[in-house]
Design a protein around this motif. Structure first.
Motif, PDB file in Angstrom:
ATOM      1  N   LEU A  91      -1.026   4.756   3.837  1.00 31.62           N
ATOM      2  CA  LEU A  91      -1.159   4.994   2.388  1.00 31.62           C
ATOM      3  C   LEU A  91      -1.989   3.896   1.735  1.00 31.62           C
ATOM      4  N   TYR A  92      -1.866   2.679   2.244  1.00 34.67           N
ATOM      5  CA  TYR A  92      -2.665   1.594   1.680  1.00 34.67           C
ATOM      6  C   TYR A  92      -4.149   1.815   2.013  1.00 34.67           C
ATOM      7  N   THR A  93      -4.422   2.132   3.279  1.00 36.02           N
ATOM      8  CA  THR A  93      -5.816   2.269   3.721  1.00 36.02           C
ATOM      9  C   THR A  93      -6.488   3.506   3.127  1.00 36.02           C
ATOM     10  N   TYR A  94      -5.816   4.656   3.272  1.00 36.16           N
ATOM     11  CA  TYR A  94      -6.463   5.929   2.888  1.00 36.16           C
ATOM     12  C   TYR A  94      -6.093   6.382   1.472  1.00 36.16           C
ATOM     13  N   GLY A  95      -5.147   5.676   0.863  1.00 36.74           N
ATOM     14  CA  GLY A  95      -4.789   5.961  -0.528  1.00 36.74           C
ATOM     15  C   GLY A  95      -5.361   4.897  -1.448  1.00 36.74           C
ATOM     16  N   VAL A  96      -4.823   3.677  -1.335  1.00 31.66           N
ATOM     17  CA  VAL A  96      -5.203   2.602  -2.268  1.00 31.66           C
ATOM     18  C   VAL A  96      -6.661   2.167  -2.052  1.00 31.66           C
ATOM     19  N   MET A  97      -7.019   1.867  -0.814  1.00 32.53           N
ATOM     20  CA  MET A  97      -8.375   1.357  -0.557  1.00 32.53           C
ATOM     21  C   MET A  97      -9.450   2.410  -0.821  1.00 32.53           C
ATOM     22  N   LYS A  98      -9.082   3.669  -0.705  1.00 32.63           N
ATOM     23  CA  LYS A  98     -10.066   4.735  -0.982  1.00 32.63           C
ATOM     24  C   LYS A  98     -10.057   5.153  -2.448  1.00 32.63           C
ATOM     25  N   GLY A  99      -9.235   4.496  -3.257  1.00 31.76           N
ATOM     26  CA  GLY A  99      -9.215   4.798  -4.692  1.00 31.76           C
ATOM     27  C   GLY A  99      -8.503   6.091  -5.052  1.00 31.76           C
ATOM     28  N   ARG A 100      -7.731   6.632  -4.122  1.00 28.77           N
ATOM     29  CA  ARG A 100      -7.005   7.876  -4.446  1.00 28.77           C
ATOM     30  C   ARG A 100      -5.744   7.594  -5.252  1.00 28.77           C
ATOM     31  N   ILE A 101      -5.102   6.467  -4.954  1.00 32.92           N
ATOM     32  CA  ILE A 101      -3.912   6.048  -5.722  1.00 32.92           C
ATOM     33  C   ILE A 101      -4.019   4.547  -5.969  1.00 32.92           C
ATOM     34  N   THR A 102      -3.223   4.052  -6.906  1.00 27.41           N
ATOM     35  CA  THR A 102      -3.178   2.606  -7.143  1.00 27.41           C
ATOM     36  C   THR A 102      -2.080   1.999  -6.264  1.00 27.41           C
ATOM     37  N   ILE A 103      -2.110   0.680  -6.146  1.00 29.62           N
ATOM     38  CA  ILE A 103      -1.049   0.003  -5.382  1.00 29.62           C
ATOM     39  C   ILE A 103       0.304   0.234  -6.067  1.00 29.62           C
ATOM     40  N   ASN A 104       0.277   0.387  -7.399  1.00 26.72           N
ATOM     41  CA  ASN A 104       1.529   0.649  -8.127  1.00 26.72           C
ATOM     42  C   ASN A 104       2.066   2.033  -7.765  1.00 26.72           C
ATOM     43  N   GLN A 105       1.163   3.009  -7.648  1.00 22.67           N
ATOM     44  CA  GLN A 105       1.599   4.349  -7.241  1.00 22.67           C
ATOM     45  C   GLN A 105       2.122   4.331  -5.801  1.00 22.67           C
ATOM     46  N   MET A 106       1.493   3.493  -4.974  1.00 21.92           N
ATOM     47  CA  MET A 106       1.980   3.388  -3.589  1.00 21.92           C
ATOM     48  C   MET A 106       3.439   2.911  -3.575  1.00 21.92           C
ATOM     49  N   VAL A 107       3.745   1.913  -4.397  1.00 20.70           N
ATOM     50  CA  VAL A 107       5.123   1.419  -4.479  1.00 20.70           C
ATOM     51  C   VAL A 107       6.056   2.511  -5.018  1.00 20.70           C
ATOM     52  N   ALA A 108       5.571   3.251  -6.000  1.00 24.95           N
ATOM     53  CA  ALA A 108       6.403   4.318  -6.581  1.00 24.95           C
ATOM     54  C   ALA A 108       6.782   5.352  -5.513  1.00 24.95           C
ATOM     55  N   ILE A 109       5.798   5.843  -4.772  1.00 27.63           N
ATOM     56  CA  ILE A 109       6.074   6.962  -3.852  1.00 27.63           C
ATOM     57  C   ILE A 109       6.757   6.540  -2.550  1.00 27.63           C
ATOM     58  N   THR A 110       6.640   5.249  -2.204  1.00 27.47           N
ATOM     59  CA  THR A 110       7.238   4.819  -0.934  1.00 27.47           C
ATOM     60  C   THR A 110       8.559   4.094  -1.116  1.00 27.47           C
ATOM     61  N   SER A 111       8.894   3.721  -2.361  1.00 26.26           N
ATOM     62  CA  SER A 111      10.105   2.912  -2.520  1.00 26.26           C
ATOM     63  C   SER A 111      10.885   3.235  -3.803  1.00 26.26           C
ATOM     64  N   THR A 112      10.239   3.048  -4.959  1.00 25.46           N
ATOM     65  CA  THR A 112      11.013   3.141  -6.203  1.00 25.46           C
ATOM     66  C   THR A 112      11.465   4.572  -6.498  1.00 25.46           C
ATOM     67  N   ASN A 113      10.564   5.540  -6.402  1.00 30.74           N
ATOM     68  CA  ASN A 113      10.963   6.936  -6.683  1.00 30.74           C
ATOM     69  C   ASN A 113      12.041   7.432  -5.711  1.00 30.74           C
ATOM     70  N   PRO A 114      11.856   7.219  -4.396  1.00 31.48           N
ATOM     71  CA  PRO A 114      12.928   7.661  -3.501  1.00 31.48           C
ATOM     72  C   PRO A 114      14.267   7.008  -3.842  1.00 31.48           C
ATOM     73  N   ALA A 115      14.243   5.715  -4.199  1.00 29.20           N
ATOM     74  CA  ALA A 115      15.508   5.041  -4.543  1.00 29.20           C
ATOM     75  C   ALA A 115      16.135   5.687  -5.773  1.00 29.20           C
ATOM     76  N   LYS A 116      15.297   6.028  -6.763  1.00 32.00           N
ATOM     77  CA  LYS A 116      15.827   6.622  -8.002  1.00 32.00           C
ATOM     78  C   LYS A 116      16.348   8.039  -7.743  1.00 32.00           C
ATOM     79  N   ILE A 117      15.549   8.851  -7.086  1.00 28.88           N
ATOM     80  CA  ILE A 117      15.939  10.260  -6.885  1.00 28.88           C
ATOM     81  C   ILE A 117      17.210  10.355  -6.042  1.00 28.88           C
ATOM     82  N   PHE A 118      17.311   9.476  -5.030  1.00 31.99           N
ATOM     83  CA  PHE A 118      18.428   9.618  -4.090  1.00 31.99           C
ATOM     84  C   PHE A 118      19.582   8.646  -4.334  1.00 31.99           C
ATOM     85  N   GLY A 119      19.592   8.009  -5.510  1.00 31.06           N
ATOM     86  CA  GLY A 119      20.779   7.242  -5.888  1.00 31.06           C
ATOM     87  C   GLY A 119      20.942   5.904  -5.194  1.00 31.06           C
ATOM     88  N   MET A 120      19.830   5.184  -4.973  1.00 30.91           N
ATOM     89  CA  MET A 120      19.935   3.829  -4.390  1.00 30.91           C
ATOM     90  C   MET A 120      19.383   2.777  -5.340  1.00 30.91           C
TER      91      MET A 120
END
Ligand code: URP
Ligand code: ZN
Ligand code: ZN
Ligand code: ZN
Length: 459
Positions: free
Chosen positions: A349-378
């Protein structure tokens, strides 16, 4: 347990990047701030590096019996591979057989998970429905810290539930404030096409993909969204792979529904040409849903960017080519479905998302850590860098190149679906519960150190 101070790093949250030091004591984040004036047993200098909340992979299948085989990573090897890649927590699926007690299956999975090196939770799959299942779902939610349930709308004659069972499940989730997650593929369409293709002598791995068209995923996603709407409950689409289910998700959300979406790196990065590989190598890519034709991935990236897809998990479910996938050499229907990815998610996700300009590093954190924690109660125990949270952190080195390969990965499987993929950036130090677990690619994990994380849904 010793104390740790991380200095000079750039802390990334879904909203911003800030330069602060992090002081860790007894496995928790104890203080945050600029130029913290504290002494610690160990000081890590993160200058020039990002500090991310530890990755959370909410879609794994470790040590899982499936299609006559057992997935090749167990809780020890699977969570160790996760740690190596910067994922410090997982949620794994318990899959009871049809007619089996959910609580009996839970006992089996509790025992499998004793060797986990990373913190873990469970989702419960519901492969049949009855009063007993409803009672046991209540025990899962109220006593066992398992508030999320997966329904398979595919795998006919195995673990698929029909619409009547699905309705029961959705109604039960309303009573329990639980979340229904679904594998969206229409199992009747798949069974029909499998039979037809096989009867025509079409037995190679590529027919796995042709028997599971994207419209079968779209139909099933729409059916789930419609039933959830009628019953008035939220729903979650697991491992979305195509434009059709993405459209259903976006439309349902636009109508105000509480629907969440998850995709995986393989659907973002690969296309169905993988099934043309010679010598049965296409079997490594046999998973459900299958890898889609070019074009679908752009829909998925677009939905991530727009916040419509909230989670990228892996569906980590490895089977060896030798001795496992091979069982379907003469019949694509017998190839165990699934592939590995738990170690590769952040790098990809960092290489093909962030480095390619498809997502920001903040979005990477959201989809790999913060959102899953929020949705699933952690959340905020996991998925956030705040005082009081578990000290699960990744010091991310933003440069330096690597290549993914089955020769070097920690996954206990003989192939990689990302073989030869170049990566930029890597976890320099992975910390879980305040302990350094991996440093410069070297693992220092402890079997059994992973704790079960009971969950309660809040969103
Ligand atoms: O092919 C896959 N995805 N195997 C794991 C089971 C599932 O459907 O998630
Ligand atoms: Zn920044
Ligand atoms: Zn699935
Ligand atoms: Zn899965």
């Amino acid at each position: 347990m010793g104390s740790l101070l991380i200095k000079n790093g750039e802390i990334v949250s879904p909203l911003d990047c800030t330069f602060q030091d992090i002081y860790i004591e007894d496995g928790k984040i104890a203080a945050l701030g600029k130029d913290l004036d504290v002494s610690a047993d160990r000081v890590l200098d993160a200058a020039g590096q990002y500090v991310l909340p530890g990755g959370i992979d909410v879609h794994t299948h470790l040590d899982m019996p499936f299609m006559g085989e057992v997935s090749a990573d167990d809780f020890e090897s699977g969570t160790a591979a996760a740690m190596a890649g910067g994922t410090t927590s997982i949620i794994d699926y318990i899959v009871p057989g049809k007619g089996q007690s959910l609580l009996e299956a839970l006992a089996t999975w509790k025992s499998k998970a004793k060797t986990a090196v990373a913190d873990y939770g469970f989702h419960m799959a519901v492969t049949w429905y009855s009063d007993q299942v409803a009672r046991e779902m209540a025990v899962c939610v109220r006593e066992e810290g398992i508030p999320s349930f997966k329904a398979f709308l595919a795998y006919k004659d195995a673990i698929m539930v029909n619409d009547e069972e699905l309705v029961g499940l959705l109604k039960c989730s309303r009573e329990l404030n639980a979340l229904i997650m679904a594998h969206c593929e229409n199992g009747e369409i798949v069974a029909e096409l499998q039979e037809k293709l096989f009867a025509e002598g079409k037995v190679e791995p590529k027919y796995h993909a042709l028997s599971r068209p994207s419209y079968a995923e779209g139909e099933s996603a729409f059916r789930l969204a419609s039933l959830a709407r009628a019953i008035g409950v939220p729903a979650y689409f697991v491992h979305m792979s195509c434009a059709e289910s993405t459209r259903v998700l976006v439309e349902a959300r636009a109508q105000g529904m509480d629907i969440y979406g998850e995709t995986c790196p393989q659907y973002l990065l690969l296309d169905d040409s993988v099934y043309d590989k010679p010598d049965f190598l296409g079997a490594a890519y046999v998973m459900s849903p299958p890898i889609r034709p070019k074009g679908h991935a752009e829909s998925l990236w677009g939905a991530i960017r727009a916040g419509q897809i909230q989670v990228v998990g892996t569906d980590h479910c490895p089977f060896n080519l030798k001795g496992q996938k091979e069982l379907g050499r003469d019949d694509f229907r017998k190839i165990p479905n699934g592939a590995a990815g738990i170690e590769d998610r952040l790098k990809l996700l960092y290489t093909y998302g962030v480095m390619k300009g498809r997502i920001t590093i903040n979005q990477m954190v959201a989809i790999t850590s913060t959102n899953p924690a929020k949705i699933f109660g952690m959340y905020p125990q996991k998925g956030s860098i705040t005082v009081g949270a578990d000290a699960d952190l990744v010091i991310w080195q933003p440069d330096g190149e690597g290549t993914i390969s089955a020769m070097t990965h920690y996954h206990r499987v003989d192939t990689s679906i990302f073989e030869g993929y170049r990566t930029v950036g890597a976890p320099a130090v992975v910390i879980a519960n305040g302990r350094v677990q991996c440093e410069d690619g070297k693992l220092m994990v402890e079997p059994g150190a992973g704790r079960f994380i009971p969950r309660k849904l809040t969103v």
